[in-house]
Design a protein around this motif. Structure first.
Motif, PDB file in Angstrom:
ATOM      1  N   MET A 177      -3.723  -2.329   0.430  1.00  0.00           N
ATOM      2  CA  MET A 177      -2.503  -3.130   0.487  1.00  0.00           C
ATOM      3  C   MET A 177      -2.687  -4.380  -0.378  1.00  0.00           C
ATOM      4  O   MET A 177      -3.629  -5.152  -0.179  1.00  0.00           O
ATOM      5  N   LYS A 178      -1.786  -4.580  -1.332  1.00  0.00           N
ATOM      6  CA  LYS A 178      -1.842  -5.746  -2.210  1.00  0.00           C
ATOM      7  C   LYS A 178      -0.984  -6.864  -1.635  1.00  0.00           C
ATOM      8  O   LYS A 178       0.175  -6.650  -1.262  1.00  0.00           O
ATOM      9  N   GLN A 226       3.607  -6.237  -8.348  1.00  0.00           N
ATOM     10  CA  GLN A 226       4.311  -5.361  -7.396  1.00  0.00           C
ATOM     11  C   GLN A 226       3.524  -5.216  -6.084  1.00  0.00           C
ATOM     12  O   GLN A 226       3.109  -4.109  -5.699  1.00  0.00           O
ATOM     13  N   ASP A 270       2.502  -5.156  -2.014  1.00  0.00           N
ATOM     14  CA  ASP A 270       3.101  -4.533  -0.838  1.00  0.00           C
ATOM     15  C   ASP A 270       3.660  -5.589   0.109  1.00  0.00           C
ATOM     16  O   ASP A 270       4.617  -5.324   0.833  1.00  0.00           O
ATOM     17  N   LEU A 271       3.043  -6.782   0.081  1.00  0.00           N
ATOM     18  CA  LEU A 271       3.430  -7.824   1.036  1.00  0.00           C
ATOM     19  C   LEU A 271       3.245  -9.198   0.409  1.00  0.00           C
ATOM     20  O   LEU A 271       2.304  -9.421  -0.363  1.00  0.00           O
ATOM     21  N   GLY A 322       8.898  -4.898  -1.696  1.00  0.00           N
ATOM     22  CA  GLY A 322       7.811  -5.273  -0.808  1.00  0.00           C
ATOM     23  C   GLY A 322       8.295  -6.043   0.412  1.00  0.00           C
ATOM     24  O   GLY A 322       9.479  -6.374   0.534  1.00  0.00           O
ATOM     25  N   LYS A 323       7.370  -6.320   1.302  1.00  0.00           N
ATOM     26  CA  LYS A 323       7.712  -7.012   2.549  1.00  0.00           C
ATOM     27  C   LYS A 323       7.341  -8.490   2.460  1.00  0.00           C
ATOM     28  O   LYS A 323       6.443  -8.868   1.707  1.00  0.00           O
ATOM     29  N   SER A 355       2.868  -4.282   7.873  1.00  0.00           N
ATOM     30  CA  SER A 355       2.484  -3.222   6.937  1.00  0.00           C
ATOM     31  C   SER A 355       2.829  -1.839   7.467  1.00  0.00           C
ATOM     32  O   SER A 355       2.961  -0.879   6.703  1.00  0.00           O
TER      33      SER A 355
END
Length: 212
Positions: free
Chosen positions: A1-2, A46, A48-49, A75-76, A118
């Motif tokens: 997870m980035k 880009q 993920d969070l 993303g969140k 996530s």
């Protein structure tokens, strides 16, 4: 997870980066101190969070959410803030944040929020959640059946399904159905939030037992 961190204080960014870097399968992908930098970093990495400060000097983190969504970012966002005000929380909800964490939270709480978000869940700081639940309590609890209220009280006291079933003389399967209905009617995501809800509105009082 980035994960990308957006905060206008360098020490805060470094502290957050240190916390999340301790987690397995988590990559610190970048950082930014304002909206211009944030939008560039999000487009480049880009993630993920995004851990996002609500107030960035004269700018608002909510504007970053809106601008990034217009650009197609999917993303969140977890909002980090020192504000527990209802007005700020409602604005954040309207902007579509996935998490709302107070800056006074412990590192463990932030990591839990990251894990929950996530997985597609929402996370609200317990202080915010309790305030929200108190304000929403009246109309929502009216929708519960008498038996659902009984189950909610037991949830608030920390009882498991087996204990609830024994006390209310119903099956564990029936308890599960009641819990599911309670969560749906009260617009909650899990039994932990239901327990907090029951305590926040005074329907239950959780008193952990101690052993010597």
């Amino acid at each position: 997870m980035k994960i990308v961190i957006v905060d206008d204080h360098p020490l805060v960014r470094r502290g957050l980066a240190a916390v999340i870097s301790m987690q397995p399968n988590v990559q610190f992908a970048g950082e930014a101190k304002n909206q211009r930098e944030a939008l560039m970093v999000l487009e480049e990495t880009q993630p993920d969070l995004v851990l996002l400060d609500l107030k960035l000097g004269d700018e608002s983190g909510l504007d970053i959410i809106k601008a990034s969504r217009r650009k197609g970012f999917s993303g969140k966002f977890i909002l980090l803030t020192s504000s527990a005000s209802r007005e700020d929380f409602l604005k954040a909800e309207e902007a579509g944040v996935d998490g709302y964490v107070l800056k006074e939270a412990l590192p463990e709480e932030l990591l839990y929020a990251i894990q929950l978000v996530s997985k597609g869940r929402k996370y609200y700081d317990p202080t915010i959640l309790e305030n929200k639940l108190r304000e929403d309590a009246g109309s929502l609890t009216d929708e519960l059946t008498p038996k659902e209220r009984e189950v909610l009280i037991e949830l608030g006291q920390g009882a498991c399904n087996r204990e609830i079933a024994a006390k209310l003389f119903i099956s564990e399967f029936t308890v599960k159905k009641h819990v599911s209905q309670i969560l749906a009617k009260l617009r909650l995501t899990d039994r932990t939030q239901a327990a907090l809800y029951a305590n926040a509105i005074g329907l239950a009082k959780y008193e952990p037992t101690t052993t010597v």
